[in-house]
Enzyme design. Structure first.
Site, PDB file in Angstrom:
ATOM      1  N   ARG A   1       0.878  -1.185   0.000  1.00 17.50           N
ATOM      2  CA  ARG A   1       0.000   0.000   0.000  1.00 17.50           C
ATOM      3  C   ARG A   1       0.909   1.227   0.000  1.00 17.50           C
ATOM      4  O   ARG A   1       1.629   1.467   0.964  1.00 17.50           O
ATOM      5  CB  ARG A   1      -0.903  -0.081   1.237  1.00 17.50           C
ATOM      6  CG  ARG A   1      -1.327   1.223   1.819  1.00 17.50           C
ATOM      7  CD  ARG A   1      -2.428   1.066   2.839  1.00 17.50           C
ATOM      8  NE  ARG A   1      -2.009   0.564   4.140  1.00 17.50           N
ATOM      9  CZ  ARG A   1      -1.233   1.213   5.010  1.00 17.50           C
ATOM     10  NH1 ARG A   1      -0.709   2.374   4.700  1.00 17.50           N
ATOM     11  NH2 ARG A   1      -0.950   0.690   6.184  1.00 17.50           N
TER      12      ARG A   1
ATOM     13  N   HIS B   1      -2.872   4.223   5.445  1.00 15.84           N
ATOM     14  CA  HIS B   1      -4.031   3.319   5.552  1.00 15.84           C
ATOM     15  C   HIS B   1      -5.309   3.990   5.029  1.00 15.84           C
ATOM     16  O   HIS B   1      -6.058   3.422   4.238  1.00 15.84           O
ATOM     17  CB  HIS B   1      -4.202   2.912   7.015  1.00 15.84           C
ATOM     18  CG  HIS B   1      -5.417   2.097   7.277  1.00 15.84           C
ATOM     19  ND1 HIS B   1      -5.562   0.800   6.842  1.00 15.84           N
ATOM     20  CD2 HIS B   1      -6.576   2.402   7.927  1.00 15.84           C
ATOM     21  CE1 HIS B   1      -6.747   0.336   7.216  1.00 15.84           C
ATOM     22  NE2 HIS B   1      -7.374   1.284   7.866  1.00 15.84           N
TER      23      HIS B   1
ATOM     24  N   TYR C   1       5.228   4.745  11.278  1.00 10.74           N
ATOM     25  CA  TYR C   1       5.558   3.315  11.426  1.00 10.74           C
ATOM     26  C   TYR C   1       6.322   2.710  10.244  1.00 10.74           C
ATOM     27  O   TYR C   1       6.592   1.523  10.237  1.00 10.74           O
ATOM     28  CB  TYR C   1       4.288   2.499  11.714  1.00 10.74           C
ATOM     29  CG  TYR C   1       3.160   2.685  10.706  1.00 10.74           C
ATOM     30  CD1 TYR C   1       3.139   1.960   9.521  1.00 10.74           C
ATOM     31  CD2 TYR C   1       2.131   3.585  10.948  1.00 10.74           C
ATOM     32  CE1 TYR C   1       2.119   2.126   8.607  1.00 10.74           C
ATOM     33  CE2 TYR C   1       1.101   3.759  10.031  1.00 10.74           C
ATOM     34  CZ  TYR C   1       1.092   3.031   8.873  1.00 10.74           C
ATOM     35  OH  TYR C   1       0.087   3.201   7.961  1.00 10.74           O
TER      36      TYR C   1
HETATM   37  C1  TPP Z   1     -13.458  -6.804  13.334  1.00 10.91           C
HETATM   38  C2  TPP Z   1     -12.624  -5.570  13.164  1.00 10.91           C
HETATM   39  N1  TPP Z   1     -11.591  -5.341  13.999  1.00 10.91           N
HETATM   40  C3  TPP Z   1     -10.844  -4.226  13.850  1.00 10.91           C
HETATM   41  C4  TPP Z   1     -11.133  -3.314  12.879  1.00 10.91           C
HETATM   42  C5  TPP Z   1     -10.284  -2.054  12.731  1.00 10.91           C
HETATM   43  N2  TPP Z   1      -9.491  -2.114  11.514  1.00 10.91           N
HETATM   44  C6  TPP Z   1      -9.880  -1.498  10.383  1.00 10.91           C
HETATM   45  S1  TPP Z   1      -8.821  -1.746   9.114  1.00 10.91           S
HETATM   46  C7  TPP Z   1      -7.785  -2.678  10.064  1.00 10.91           C
HETATM   47  C8  TPP Z   1      -6.532  -3.260   9.478  1.00 10.91           C
HETATM   48  C9  TPP Z   1      -6.799  -4.331   8.472  1.00 10.91           C
HETATM   49  O1  TPP Z   1      -5.625  -4.675   7.803  1.00 10.91           O
HETATM   50  P1  TPP Z   1      -5.591  -5.643   6.564  1.00 10.91           P
HETATM   51  O2  TPP Z   1      -6.517  -6.783   6.778  1.00 10.91           O
HETATM   52  O3  TPP Z   1      -4.186  -5.974   6.294  1.00 10.91           O
HETATM   53  O4  TPP Z   1      -6.216  -4.795   5.369  1.00 10.91           O
HETATM   54  P2  TPP Z   1      -5.680  -3.439   4.690  1.00 10.91           P
HETATM   55  O5  TPP Z   1      -6.311  -2.298   5.433  1.00 10.91           O
HETATM   56  O6  TPP Z   1      -4.206  -3.428   4.785  1.00 10.91           O
HETATM   57  O7  TPP Z   1      -6.160  -3.495   3.294  1.00 10.91           O
HETATM   58  C10 TPP Z   1      -8.281  -2.771  11.378  1.00 10.91           C
HETATM   59  C11 TPP Z   1      -7.612  -3.488  12.469  1.00 10.91           C
HETATM   60  C12 TPP Z   1     -12.237  -3.595  12.030  1.00 10.91           C
HETATM   61  N3  TPP Z   1     -12.576  -2.769  11.027  1.00 10.91           N
HETATM   62  N4  TPP Z   1     -12.961  -4.725  12.194  1.00 10.91           N
END
Ligand code: TPP
Ligand code: MG
Length: 388
Positions: free
Chosen positions: A281, A285, A294
């Site tokens: 990415r 985020h 980070y």
């Molecule tokens: C069940 C749940 N726990 C925590 C969150 C908070 N949260 C939103 S995005 C994220 C990170 C997800 O990372 P990844 O799966 O690698 O996807 P990316 O954002 O990198 O595409 C988190 C922890 C959430 N949306 N849903």
């Protein structure tokens, strides 16, 4: 009785016939030791692979076109957050090969289960960009009609879409249709229970789902090394009996080739398939995140050198399938596309506050009906006050 040296040799354990070793049942499930790659980082071709044949040239040109438009859309959406037109936007810049390659591998009537990161994939699928951004503007449900577009709402609760995809795919197969469900998921979300429950159900009931893990190296600020000790996220499939592969997610040709085979596998009735794409990415985020806290710039620069659009452009140019005029035409088309998104997103939407209560349940609950009536009465009173 004397024992001759020959008899000793014959009886020695080394010469005894070994029982045939049973075939390792896990082997066909395991991903290759290295991610599949068909282009090197500069866009030069690597040796062809019979297991992942290269997609035809016209499809690769279409892949290039949609990636360029997708990136332009992504830049435009980020700009809209700065103008207050979008509440939030999770960029997928750098992940274009995954976003576009995945939707090109499925039919329009296959179902896609996206996360919040997949706006680019959805516009590449032909969904109206303003409808796609409606959820992120925060003013009307998911913005598009999921049933009409064979596309589930973008999921923010991590990994829930993995269960939805398993259920839909199972239902479709049960009714005799050959629909495939494509579930996008991030690296971080593979630690969630719903991922494991979804893939396990799909495996046991042979539901035709392709689980497509975009490993973009981070879950917000959490790096992959703090997420898993597995050598590849694709190993998570083998534990459930699901054949899996890993692919260079910044190599558009390889992504399309691997996903095409994964989709064929699922459509043929062999059950789910898991693909892990190694990608990055490039942006924070979301617009609300500060990635400098980070990760360092050198890491981002190293991935810039593997840019998926530049790689495919070089490959197509070298093959004589793309020239300056072709590149300029796609760039102009992307500008027109972005201008249309900008113009339409700048118009103030009119939203009926009572529509908030629509689509919550197929049959609204008594509580919901009561709450709707309360809001309706408050709105009517406010209107009367305004008239007075
Ligand atoms: C069940 C749940 N726990 C925590 C969150 C908070 N949260 C939103 S995005 C994220 C990170 C997800 O990372 P990844 O799966 O690698 O996807 P990316 O954002 O990198 O595409 C988190 C922890 C959430 N949306 N849903
Ligand atoms: Mg991630």
């Amino acid at each position: 009785m004397t024992t001759t040296p020959q008899a000793v040799r014959r009886a020695s354990p080394r010469n005894r016939r070994r029982p045939a070793t049973p075939a390792d049942p896990a082997r066909p499930l395991l991903p290759g030791a290295q991610p599949v790659s068909l282009l090197d980082p500069t866009g030069a071709p690597l040796p062809a692979r019979t297991d992942y044949p290269e997609p035809p040239g016209d499809l690769l040109r279409e892949l290039y076109r949609r990636m360029v438009i997708g990136r332009r859309f992504d830049t435009q959406a980020t700009a809209l957050t700065k103008q207050g037109r979008l509440a939030v936007y999770p960029s997928s810049r750098g992940q274009e090969a995954c976003q576009v390659g995945a939707v090109l591998a499925v039919r329009d009537t296959d179902w896609v289960f996206p996360t919040y990161r997949e706006s680019m994939a959805l516009v590449s699928r032909g969904l109206d960009p303003v409808e796609v951004l409606t959820l992120l503007r925060g003013d009307w449900h998911c913005g598009y009609d999921p049933a009409a577009r064979f596309t589930a709402p973008q999921c923010t609760p991590l990994a829930t879409q993995c269960v939805h995809a398993a259920g839909l795919a199972y239902g479709e197969a049960h009714q005799g249709r050959d629909t495939v469900a494509l579930a996008f998921i991030g690296d971080g979300a593979t630690s969630e229970g719903d991922f494991h429950e979804g893939i396990n159900f799909a495996a046991v009931f042979k539901a035709p789902v392709v689980y497509f893990v975009q490993n973009n190296q981070y879950a917000i600020s959490v790096p992959l090394s703090r997420q898993t000790a597995a050598p590849s996220l694709a190993y998570k499939g083998a534990g459930y009996g699901v054949p899996s592969e890993q692919v260079d997610g910044n190599d558009p040709v390889a992504v399309l080739a691997v996903l095409t085979r994964a989709v064929e596998h699922a459509r043929a009735g062999n059950g789910p398939f898991l693909v892990e794409a190694h990608t990055y990415r490039m942006e924070p985020h979301t617009n609300a995140d500060d990635a400098n806290r980070y990760r360092d710039g050198a890491e981002v620069d190293a991935w810039r050198d593997r840019d998926p659009i530049a790689r495919l452009e070089k490959y197509l140019r070298d093959r004589g399938e793309l020239d300056d005029d072709g590149v300029a035409a796609v760039a102009a088309e992307a500008e027109t596309y972005a201008a249309d998104v900008r113009e339409r997103m700048n118009a103030q939407p009119t939203v009926d506050p009572l529509s908030l209560f629509d689509h919550v349940y197929a049959q609204p609950t008594p509580q919901l009906i009561e709450q709707r009536e309360q809001v309706r009465a408050e709105l009517a009173a406010a209107e009367q006050e305004g008239d007075a």
